[in-house]
Design an enzyme around this catalytic site. Structure first.
Site, short mmCIF file in Angstrom:
data_model
loop_
_atom_site.label_atom_id
_atom_site.label_comp_id
_atom_site.label_asym_id
_atom_site.label_seq_id
_atom_site.Cartn_x
_atom_site.Cartn_y
_atom_site.Cartn_z
N LYS A 18 5.13 -1.72 -3.62
CA LYS A 18 5.24 -2.99 -4.34
C LYS A 18 5.63 -2.75 -5.80
O LYS A 18 6.15 -3.63 -6.45
CB LYS A 18 3.90 -3.72 -4.34
N LYS A 48 0.11 7.80 -11.47
CA LYS A 48 0.18 6.56 -12.25
C LYS A 48 -0.10 6.82 -13.72
O LYS A 48 0.58 6.30 -14.59
CB LYS A 48 -0.84 5.53 -11.73
N LYS A 68 7.97 6.73 -1.33
CA LYS A 68 7.24 5.74 -0.53
C LYS A 68 7.71 4.31 -0.86
O LYS A 68 7.95 4.01 -2.04
CB LYS A 68 5.76 5.92 -0.89
P1 TYM Z 1 -2.35 -0.76 -0.98
O1 TYM Z 1 -2.59 -2.17 -1.39
O2 TYM Z 1 -1.50 0.10 -1.86
O3 TYM Z 1 -1.74 -0.70 0.45
C1 TYM Z 1 -2.34 -1.37 1.54
C2 TYM Z 1 -2.16 -0.55 2.82
O4 TYM Z 1 -0.77 -0.36 3.09
C3 TYM Z 1 -0.50 1.03 3.28
N1 TYM Z 1 0.84 1.32 2.74
C4 TYM Z 1 1.79 1.97 3.44
N2 TYM Z 1 1.82 2.47 4.69
C5 TYM Z 1 2.96 3.05 5.10
N3 TYM Z 1 4.07 3.16 4.31
C6 TYM Z 1 4.08 2.68 3.05
N4 TYM Z 1 5.17 2.77 2.30
C7 TYM Z 1 2.90 2.04 2.56
N5 TYM Z 1 2.58 1.44 1.39
C8 TYM Z 1 1.32 1.02 1.52
C9 TYM Z 1 -1.58 1.74 2.47
O5 TYM Z 1 -1.78 3.06 2.90
C10 TYM Z 1 -2.79 0.86 2.72
O6 TYM Z 1 -3.40 1.18 3.96
N6 TYM Z 1 -6.53 1.62 -2.23
C11 TYM Z 1 -5.93 0.80 -1.22
C12 TYM Z 1 -6.67 -0.51 -0.99
C13 TYM Z 1 -8.14 -0.37 -0.69
C14 TYM Z 1 -8.71 0.05 0.54
C15 TYM Z 1 -10.11 -0.06 0.34
C16 TYM Z 1 -8.17 0.49 1.75
C17 TYM Z 1 -9.15 -0.69 -1.52
N7 TYM Z 1 -10.32 -0.51 -0.91
C18 TYM Z 1 -10.99 0.29 1.37
C19 TYM Z 1 -9.06 0.84 2.76
C20 TYM Z 1 -10.44 0.75 2.56
C21 TYM Z 1 -4.53 0.45 -1.66
O7 TYM Z 1 -4.19 0.48 -2.80
O8 TYM Z 1 -3.75 -0.02 -0.70
#
Ligand code: TYM
Length: 334
Positions: A200, A114, A197
């Site tokens: 969003k 990023k 991947k």
């Molecule tokens: P975020 O908001 O990017 O994504 C949320 C969850 O969706 C999964 N994910 C995917 N899985 C499979 N294929 C994809 N293309 C794909 N895109 C997203 C992500 O792996 C995630 O599980 N940092 C985290 C949010 C977070 C978090 C936490 C997660 C903050 N605190 C504590 C677990 C525990 C994030 O940005 O997820």
């Protein structure tokens, strides 16, 4: 017997969750909540690490919570809340910042990607510290299991390292959590660019399926998904990334194994695979979309529910925060 503690969250960074979030996280969460003491947050503070429009962010936070519930996360069985409603997250993050190495944080691949895309001037200190806040989310609840998609693996590793470091310096305070990462469904790719991947924040939305999109729009995107000109339905991530991605999605939504699906489509082109997958997606997301809209139509009720759940989260978080403050030697207020 008490159930193992589970924690996960998603950023409210778009009007709708995308298919990768659903398949990689939300769908497994729904099943896991039965056997775990589960906490699920809408990580709004994380979303602030990239610029957000204040007027629409609030709405996105509610929409994300509504999609959790609509997809089957129960606010009675699980604790479903908004991260900023529990101040202990930022308080513990500060303590963890003080034991995180600058180089260690700089090695996080999501940060590197990023920040190199945005340039140093547009990259905030918040984005740099993002994984430390995520570690605080997890450690505050004495979490054992963290179900996430494959892209979060490194962040959970950092969380484990920080917990071990803290415990060895200051005495046992945190449970060491483990990531729970699925198989083929843990990384869903963009339908137009099947080596990136699904995200969003993709540059073009043509390859992203949104949970809240009109069914016809989602169906059209699947019919237009990039494949190859071989015309043979087979699973090979290297040579056939587009078809393999469609098979992963198909397998996750149908609950059937990939070889079984490949056998069913033997001798057929990609058209019928795509058509049936489009039907699966529409059937899966239709009811979620309908329920999410119902919930969003009554924001006051949704806010009350989130507030009740935040009370539960606050209670659990305060105990750990107090232990961490004590451990590092802060003075208790008299
Ligand atoms: P975020 O908001 O990017 O994504 C949320 C969850 O969706 C999964 N994910 C995917 N899985 C499979 N294929 C994809 N293309 C794909 N895109 C997203 C992500 O792996 C995630 O599980 N940092 C985290 C949010 C977070 C978090 C936490 C997660 C903050 N605190 C504590 C677990 C525990 C994030 O940005 O997820």
């Amino acid at each position: 017997m008490t159930k193992p503690r589970l924690y996960s969250g998603m950023q409210p960074s778009a009007d709708s969750l995308q298919l990768g979030n659903y398949v990689g996280a939300l769908k497994p969460w729904k099943a896991l909540q039965e056997e775990h003491d589960a906490f699920f947050s809408v990580v709004d503070l994380h979303a602030l690490t990239v610029p957000q429009d204040p007027a629409t962010l609030r709405e996105k936070i509610r929409r994300t919570a509504a999609q959790y519930i609509a997809a089957g996360i129960s606010p009675e069985k699980s604790t479903l809340y908004v991260q900023s409603h529990v101040p202990a997250h930022t308080e513990l993050a500060w303590i963890l910042n003080t034991i995180t190495g600058f180089g260690e944080a700089g090695r996080m691949t999501q940060f590197k990607d990023k920040s190199s895309r945005q340039g140093a001037d547009a990259t905030s200190v918040g984005l740099f510290a993002y994984p430390v806040l995520m570690a605080a989310d997890i450690l505050l609840y004495q979490t054992e299991v963290v179900p996430v998609g494959d892209d979060q693996r490194q962040h959970v590793e950092l969380t484990r390292d920080l917990a071990e470091r803290f415990n060895s310096r200051f005495g046992k305070t945190f449970t060491i959590p483990k990531a729970l990462i699925g198989g083929d469904d843990a990384r869903i790719y963009d339908l137009q660019n099947p080596t990136s991947k699904m995200s969003k924040s993709a540059e073009s939305m043509a390859g992203v399926i949104w949970v809240l999109d009109e069914p016809a729009v989602s169906a059209k995107k699947i019919m237009r998904a990039v494949t190859d000109d071989e015309g043979v339905v087979a699973y090979d991530r290297e040579k056939k990334p587009g078809v393999s991605n469609l098979l992963s999605i198909y397998s996750s939504l149908s609950g059937r194994a990939i070889p079984e699906i490949v056998a069913e489509y033997e001798g057929q082109g990609y058209g019928s695979l795509k058509k049936n997958l489009a039907e699966l997606v529409v059937a899966e997301f239709g009811p979620v979309r309908e329920r999410a809209h119902e919930l969003m139509a009554d924001p006051a009720e949704l806010d009350r529910l989130l507030s009740r759940n935040a009370d539960r989260a606050n209670e659990a978080a305060q105990t750990t925060l107090a232990a961490a403050y004590d451990a590092v030697g802060l003075l208790r207020r008299g």
